[in-house]
Design a protein around this motif. Structure first.
Motif, PDB file in Angstrom:
ATOM      1  N   ASP A   1      -2.255   6.566   9.132  1.00 17.60           N
ATOM      2  CA  ASP A   1      -2.598   5.376   8.361  1.00 17.60           C
ATOM      3  C   ASP A   1      -4.115   5.269   8.223  1.00 17.60           C
ATOM      4  OD1 ASP A   1      -3.409   4.503  10.851  1.00 17.60           O
ATOM      5  OD2 ASP A   1      -1.859   2.985  11.067  1.00 17.60           O
ATOM      6  N   ALA A   2      -4.546   4.324   7.422  1.00 20.38           N
ATOM      7  CA  ALA A   2      -5.976   4.058   7.234  1.00 20.38           C
ATOM      8  C   ALA A   2      -6.220   2.655   7.765  1.00 20.38           C
ATOM      9  CB  ALA A   2      -6.358   4.163   5.767  1.00 20.38           C
ATOM     10  N   GLN A   3      -6.855   2.565   8.918  1.00 21.82           N
ATOM     11  CA  GLN A   3      -7.060   1.244   9.510  1.00 21.82           C
ATOM     12  C   GLN A   3      -8.388   0.631   9.076  1.00 21.82           C
ATOM     13  OE1 GLN A   3      -5.681   0.521  13.377  1.00 21.82           O
ATOM     14  NE2 GLN A   3      -3.873   1.803  13.118  1.00 21.82           N
ATOM     15  N   TYR A   4      -9.247   1.468   8.441  1.00 24.30           N
ATOM     16  CA  TYR A   4     -10.500   0.963   7.859  1.00 24.30           C
ATOM     17  C   TYR A   4     -10.483   1.250   6.372  1.00 24.30           C
ATOM     18  CZ  TYR A   4     -12.215   0.410  12.585  1.00 24.30           C
ATOM     19  OH  TYR A   4     -12.356   0.004  13.872  1.00 24.30           O
ATOM     20  N   GLN A   5     -11.185   0.448   5.593  1.00 26.04           N
ATOM     21  CA  GLN A   5     -11.193   0.657   4.152  1.00 26.04           C
ATOM     22  C   GLN A   5     -11.887   1.969   3.803  1.00 26.04           C
ATOM     23  OE1 GLN A   5     -12.217  -2.736   1.656  1.00 26.04           O
ATOM     24  NE2 GLN A   5     -13.268  -1.371   0.247  1.00 26.04           N
ATOM     25  N   PRO A   6     -11.175   2.862   3.105  1.00 24.31           N
ATOM     26  CA  PRO A   6     -11.804   4.125   2.699  1.00 24.31           C
ATOM     27  C   PRO A   6     -12.955   3.849   1.721  1.00 24.31           C
ATOM     28  CG  PRO A   6      -9.417   4.232   2.478  1.00 24.31           C
ATOM     29  CD  PRO A   6      -9.765   2.793   2.697  1.00 24.31           C
ATOM     30  N   PRO A   7     -13.922   4.770   1.641  1.00 18.81           N
ATOM     31  CA  PRO A   7     -15.051   4.577   0.730  1.00 18.81           C
ATOM     32  C   PRO A   7     -14.635   4.765  -0.732  1.00 18.81           C
ATOM     33  CG  PRO A   7     -15.186   6.732   1.758  1.00 18.81           C
ATOM     34  CD  PRO A   7     -14.009   6.042   2.387  1.00 18.81           C
ATOM     35  N   ALA A   8     -15.476   4.288  -1.664  1.00 18.56           N
ATOM     36  CA  ALA A   8     -15.253   4.531  -3.093  1.00 18.56           C
ATOM     37  C   ALA A   8     -15.192   6.040  -3.319  1.00 18.56           C
ATOM     38  CB  ALA A   8     -16.389   3.920  -3.898  1.00 18.56           C
ATOM     39  N   PRO A   9     -14.421   6.480  -4.290  1.00 17.40           N
ATOM     40  CA  PRO A   9     -13.787   5.728  -5.379  1.00 17.40           C
ATOM     41  C   PRO A   9     -12.472   5.036  -5.019  1.00 17.40           C
ATOM     42  CG  PRO A   9     -13.337   8.051  -5.646  1.00 17.40           C
ATOM     43  CD  PRO A   9     -14.238   7.937  -4.459  1.00 17.40           C
ATOM     44  N   TYR A  10     -12.075   4.959  -3.749  1.00 20.82           N
ATOM     45  CA  TYR A  10     -10.905   4.154  -3.394  1.00 20.82           C
ATOM     46  C   TYR A  10     -11.175   2.710  -3.796  1.00 20.82           C
ATOM     47  CZ  TYR A  10      -7.423   1.645  -0.740  1.00 20.82           C
ATOM     48  OH  TYR A  10      -6.401   0.818  -0.393  1.00 20.82           O
ATOM     49  N   GLN A  11     -10.186   2.067  -4.404  1.00 15.41           N
ATOM     50  CA  GLN A  11     -10.338   0.666  -4.789  1.00 15.41           C
ATOM     51  C   GLN A  11      -9.291  -0.152  -4.060  1.00 15.41           C
ATOM     52  OE1 GLN A  11     -10.467   0.220  -9.061  1.00 15.41           O
ATOM     53  NE2 GLN A  11     -11.764   2.029  -9.293  1.00 15.41           N
ATOM     54  N   PRO A  12      -9.709  -1.002  -3.128  1.00 14.23           N
ATOM     55  CA  PRO A  12      -8.745  -1.753  -2.329  1.00 14.23           C
ATOM     56  C   PRO A  12      -7.909  -2.688  -3.201  1.00 14.23           C
ATOM     57  CG  PRO A  12     -10.973  -2.582  -1.982  1.00 14.23           C
ATOM     58  CD  PRO A  12     -11.101  -1.339  -2.802  1.00 14.23           C
ATOM     59  N   ALA A  13      -6.646  -2.887  -2.787  1.00 15.55           N
ATOM     60  CA  ALA A  13      -5.742  -3.744  -3.562  1.00 15.55           C
ATOM     61  C   ALA A  13      -6.168  -5.197  -3.459  1.00 15.55           C
ATOM     62  CB  ALA A  13      -4.318  -3.563  -3.060  1.00 15.55           C
ATOM     63  N   GLY A  14      -6.825  -5.557  -2.372  1.00 22.61           N
ATOM     64  CA  GLY A  14      -7.221  -6.958  -2.212  1.00 22.61           C
ATOM     65  C   GLY A  14      -8.291  -7.104  -1.165  1.00 22.61           C
ATOM     66  N   ASP A  15      -8.707  -8.357  -0.970  1.00 26.70           N
ATOM     67  CA  ASP A  15      -9.727  -8.666   0.015  1.00 26.70           C
ATOM     68  C   ASP A  15      -9.169  -9.781   0.898  1.00 26.70           C
ATOM     69  OD1 ASP A  15     -12.188  -8.668   1.263  1.00 26.70           O
ATOM     70  OD2 ASP A  15     -13.067 -10.107  -0.134  1.00 26.70           O
ATOM     71  N   PRO A  16      -9.108  -9.674   2.224  1.00 26.28           N
ATOM     72  CA  PRO A  16      -9.599  -8.555   3.014  1.00 26.28           C
ATOM     73  C   PRO A  16      -8.714  -7.312   2.893  1.00 26.28           C
ATOM     74  CG  PRO A  16      -8.454 -10.099   4.430  1.00 26.28           C
ATOM     75  CD  PRO A  16      -8.466 -10.718   3.058  1.00 26.28           C
ATOM     76  N   PHE A  17      -9.271  -6.175   3.271  1.00 26.86           N
ATOM     77  CA  PHE A  17      -8.560  -4.898   3.224  1.00 26.86           C
ATOM     78  C   PHE A  17      -7.317  -4.928   4.118  1.00 26.86           C
ATOM     79  CE2 PHE A  17      -7.983  -0.857   5.548  1.00 26.86           C
ATOM     80  CZ  PHE A  17      -7.533  -0.074   4.501  1.00 26.86           C
ATOM     81  N   GLN A  18      -6.202  -4.456   3.590  1.00 25.57           N
ATOM     82  CA  GLN A  18      -4.967  -4.318   4.371  1.00 25.57           C
ATOM     83  C   GLN A  18      -4.737  -2.845   4.699  1.00 25.57           C
ATOM     84  OE1 GLN A  18      -2.853  -6.680   5.538  1.00 25.57           O
ATOM     85  NE2 GLN A  18      -4.244  -8.259   4.743  1.00 25.57           N
ATOM     86  N   PRO A  19      -4.649  -2.496   5.991  1.00 26.96           N
ATOM     87  CA  PRO A  19      -4.355  -1.102   6.336  1.00 26.96           C
ATOM     88  C   PRO A  19      -3.070  -0.617   5.659  1.00 26.96           C
ATOM     89  CG  PRO A  19      -4.975  -2.329   8.290  1.00 26.96           C
ATOM     90  CD  PRO A  19      -4.817  -3.340   7.187  1.00 26.96           C
ATOM     91  N   PHE A  20      -2.994   0.665   5.366  1.00 25.74           N
ATOM     92  CA  PHE A  20      -1.805   1.234   4.738  1.00 25.74           C
ATOM     93  C   PHE A  20      -1.496   2.572   5.403  1.00 25.74           C
ATOM     94  CE2 PHE A  20      -5.552   2.532   2.383  1.00 25.74           C
ATOM     95  CZ  PHE A  20      -5.399   3.901   2.271  1.00 25.74           C
TER      96      PHE A  20
ATOM     97  N   VAL B   1      -8.658   2.516  16.819  1.00 24.79           N
ATOM     98  CA  VAL B   1      -7.893   3.539  16.104  1.00 24.79           C
ATOM     99  C   VAL B   1      -8.432   3.595  14.673  1.00 24.79           C
ATOM    100  CG1 VAL B   1      -5.625   4.185  15.198  1.00 24.79           C
ATOM    101  CG2 VAL B   1      -5.830   3.231  17.508  1.00 24.79           C
ATOM    102  N   VAL B   2      -8.821   4.793  14.228  1.00 20.40           N
ATOM    103  CA  VAL B   2      -9.330   4.967  12.863  1.00 20.40           C
ATOM    104  C   VAL B   2      -8.162   5.317  11.945  1.00 20.40           C
ATOM    105  CG1 VAL B   2     -10.869   6.321  11.381  1.00 20.40           C
ATOM    106  CG2 VAL B   2     -11.600   5.656  13.686  1.00 20.40           C
ATOM    107  N   CYS B   3      -7.472   6.397  12.290  1.00 20.56           N
ATOM    108  CA  CYS B   3      -6.269   6.825  11.596  1.00 20.56           C
ATOM    109  C   CYS B   3      -5.275   7.180  12.695  1.00 20.56           C
ATOM    110  CB  CYS B   3      -6.548   8.047  10.731  1.00 20.56           C
ATOM    111  SG  CYS B   3      -7.559   7.709   9.276  1.00 20.56           S
ATOM    112  N   ASP B   4      -4.199   6.427  12.787  1.00 14.72           N
ATOM    113  CA  ASP B   4      -3.226   6.631  13.853  1.00 14.72           C
ATOM    114  C   ASP B   4      -2.789   8.098  13.899  1.00 14.72           C
ATOM    115  OD1 ASP B   4      -0.938   5.116  15.596  1.00 14.72           O
ATOM    116  OD2 ASP B   4      -0.121   6.836  14.505  1.00 14.72           O
TER     117      ASP B   4
END
Ligand code: ZN
Lengths: 151, 394
Positions: free
Chosen positions: A70-89, B195-198
């Motif tokens: 998963d991505a627990q931190y917002q990836p850098p651009a050009p990723y565009q987050p779906a909303g604010d605050p960032f939701q891990p996916f 955890v950065v990426c599980d």
């Protein structure tokens, strides 16, 4: 709703990924080789084949998880987050019957605790982000209901 | 005829943001001094090209040659992402073997930005390295995490095992004057980091650093004629590319090749990198005394141990738990402290691995010496199909 990228997947009730298949040896490639997206000519990746023609084919909707994270931190651009605050996916690499592994995000509402290597998933299309043209959609992997994820 | 390393030198790793030339010249002069060879006698300079997320940066060969003062030497510049340094060594070795060079200086240096490595600006809808961020938010640590999770589900690796790799490497690097991070670590500390990426925690993932490394290569005959003490033989430089179908998902790609037409290959790309080195050297994996592998993440070190056939598939955790990969164990891995203690300075890193093995085989790795080491192997892999594995022997 517009796919974020042209020609990679179909939409509708049962969406599928689109691949390029060599007309000579049948080797399939995903992402598809799209000259609309600026690709050079199609060259078959099979070193024993000099095919340069391809058909567009649909890949199987279902596959099995090769691995996941998963991505627990917002990836850098050009990723565009779906909303604010960032939701891990979550993200999954999925092995398809066509013999290739395809990376994708995991469907909204599912996380790494719903997955194991070998979990069966199917393709869905969901909203990636919203821009001035409206909702932009992307293919995602969704665990098939009724499986024991912890099995 | 064989090619030998007559000198090795490094600039310490750190984070200062200065011009990469400064680090490179420091490492080059250190390597020349170590060899006892004058800059005027160098007839070939090979520079490892600096990179920004997979893209070529500066023309390194001429940059270093000019900074050292034009001496008429021929130059070359290599680019192979993380494998750049090994490819630069391969270029120098080939010219020496061909009788076209007597003394070659190989230099890699870089300065790196802060944070996640992100792609260059601009829209590139046909570039997988741009698309993976735009469509999936797939960062480098996410790829490392896929490999780590697979070890857990298939082989029973635990987060504690991964943390233990960090603890081991942190301990190894304590006495290394070139390491950026020289501090003991504990399993609890790694597990307490976010955890950065599980399943990978922040302390499982290597940082990016500034740094430089250089080696001086000559023919064995030249070293003998000039009375150079304890040269180390370059027994193999493997720079192989993948063989179709590449069935393990590779950064920055979004999918693997399909194995449907040709079947699954005998070896994965990473396995083939090491195998090519062993075949070229005529050395068996059982003869290896020490290894420097690319631990971009703690879990990746375990993958490399198996890829290099230092144990069977799925047994790297057992090796780690038994202390076999720790200094004093059967096959110490990353005695330098590895990327865990250095952080990655891309064009310098594969050369730094070779510097460490040179000192190990000369018995000069103070405070981290693998006793009696005669054969060492390095391994890493760069974006876009660049493999690298170097075997040194004495
Ligand atoms: Zn074909």
């Amino acid at each position: 709703m517009t796919p974020v990228i042209e020609g990679w997947f179909t939409t509708g009730a049962e969406p599928r990924l689109l691949a390029s298949r060599c007309t000579r040896c049948s080797n399939v490639v995903f992402p598809p080789v799209s000259s609309a997206a600026g690709a050079a000519a199609f060259y078959c990746r099979n070193p024993a084949c000099d095919g340069q023609e391809q058909d567009s084919v649909e890949l199987s909707r279902r596959g099995r998880v090769w691995s996941y994270t998963d991505a627990q931190y917002q990836p850098p651009a050009p990723y565009q987050p779906a909303g604010d605050p960032f939701q891990p996916f979550a993200l999954a690499a999925v092995e398809l019957p066509e013999g290739l592994v395809v990376l994708g995000q995991v469907a909204d509402g599912y996380g790494v605790s719903d997955l194991k290597v070998g979990t069966e998933v199917e393709l869905v299309v969901e909203t990636l982000n919203v821009d001035e043209t409206g909702e932009r959609t992307i293919y995602r992997w969704k665990p098939i209901a009724g499986q024991e994820a912890s099995a | 005829m064989s090619v030998v390393i007559t000198g090795a030198g490094m600039h310490p790793w750190g984070k200062w943001g200065r011009d990469f030339t400064e680090y490179g010249v420091h490492a080059a002069r250190a390597a020349l001094a170590d060899a006892g060879i004058a800059w005027a006698d160098v007839d070939l300079v090979v520079g490892g090209e600096t990179v920004r997320n997979g893209y070529a940066g500066y023309v390194a060969g001429s940059t270093f040659a000019q900074a050292l003062g034009w001496n008429g030497a021929r130059i070359a510049t290599s680019y192979a992402a993380c494998a750049t340094g090994a490819q630069a060594i391969d270029t120098a070795r080939a010219r020496i073997l061909a009788g076209m060079s007597e003394v070659a200086l190989v230099v890699g240096a870089d300065t790196t930005p802060k944070g996640f490595l992100a792609p260059n600006a601009g829209e590139r809808w046909n570039d997988p390295d741009w698309l993976r961020f735009r469509l999936l938010g797939m960062t480098n640590p996410a790829y490392f995490a896929l490999y780590a999770r697979r070890r857990m589900d298939l082989y029973g690796a635990t987060s504690e095992d991964f943390a233990q790799v960090k603890v081991k490497n942190a301990k190894h690097g304590l006495a290394n004057p070139y390491a950026r991070f020289r501090k003991e670590s504990t399993v609890a500390e790694v597990l307490a980091s976010p955890v950065v990426c599980d399943p990978l925690h922040l302390l499982d993932i290597c940082a990016t650093s500034d740094g430089a490394a250089a080696v001086v290569l000559t023919s064995a005959d030249y070293a003998k004629r000039h009375g150079i003490a304890s040269p180390v033989t370059v027994a193999a430089v493997s720079t192989v590319t993948p063989t179709f179908p590449n069935t393990v998902i590779d950064m920055p790609l979004l999918a693997t090749d399909s194995s449907a037409v040709t079947g699954v290959p005998e070896r994965t790309f990473k396995e083939a990198i090491g195998q090519a080195a062993y075949e070229e050297a005529g050395i068996d994996p059982s003869e290896v005394d020490v290894a420097e592998v690319y631990d971009l993440s703690t879990a990746l070190e375990l993958d490399w141990i198996e890829d290099l056939q230092l144990c069977k598939r799925g047994e790297a955790e057992a090796l780690l738990r038994a202390g076999d990969t720790t200094l004093g164990g059967r096959i110490p891995v990353n005695p330098s402290g590895g990327l865990a203690c250095f952080g990655e300075a891309v064009p310098a890193q594969a050369i730094a691995q070779v510097c460490e093995l040179t000192w190990q085989l000369q018995g000069r790795a103070e405070g981290r010496q693998v006793e009696g080491a005669k054969v060492g192997i390095t391994a890493n892999q760069g974006l876009f199909g660049h493999g690298s594995s170097v075997i040194l022997s004495v």
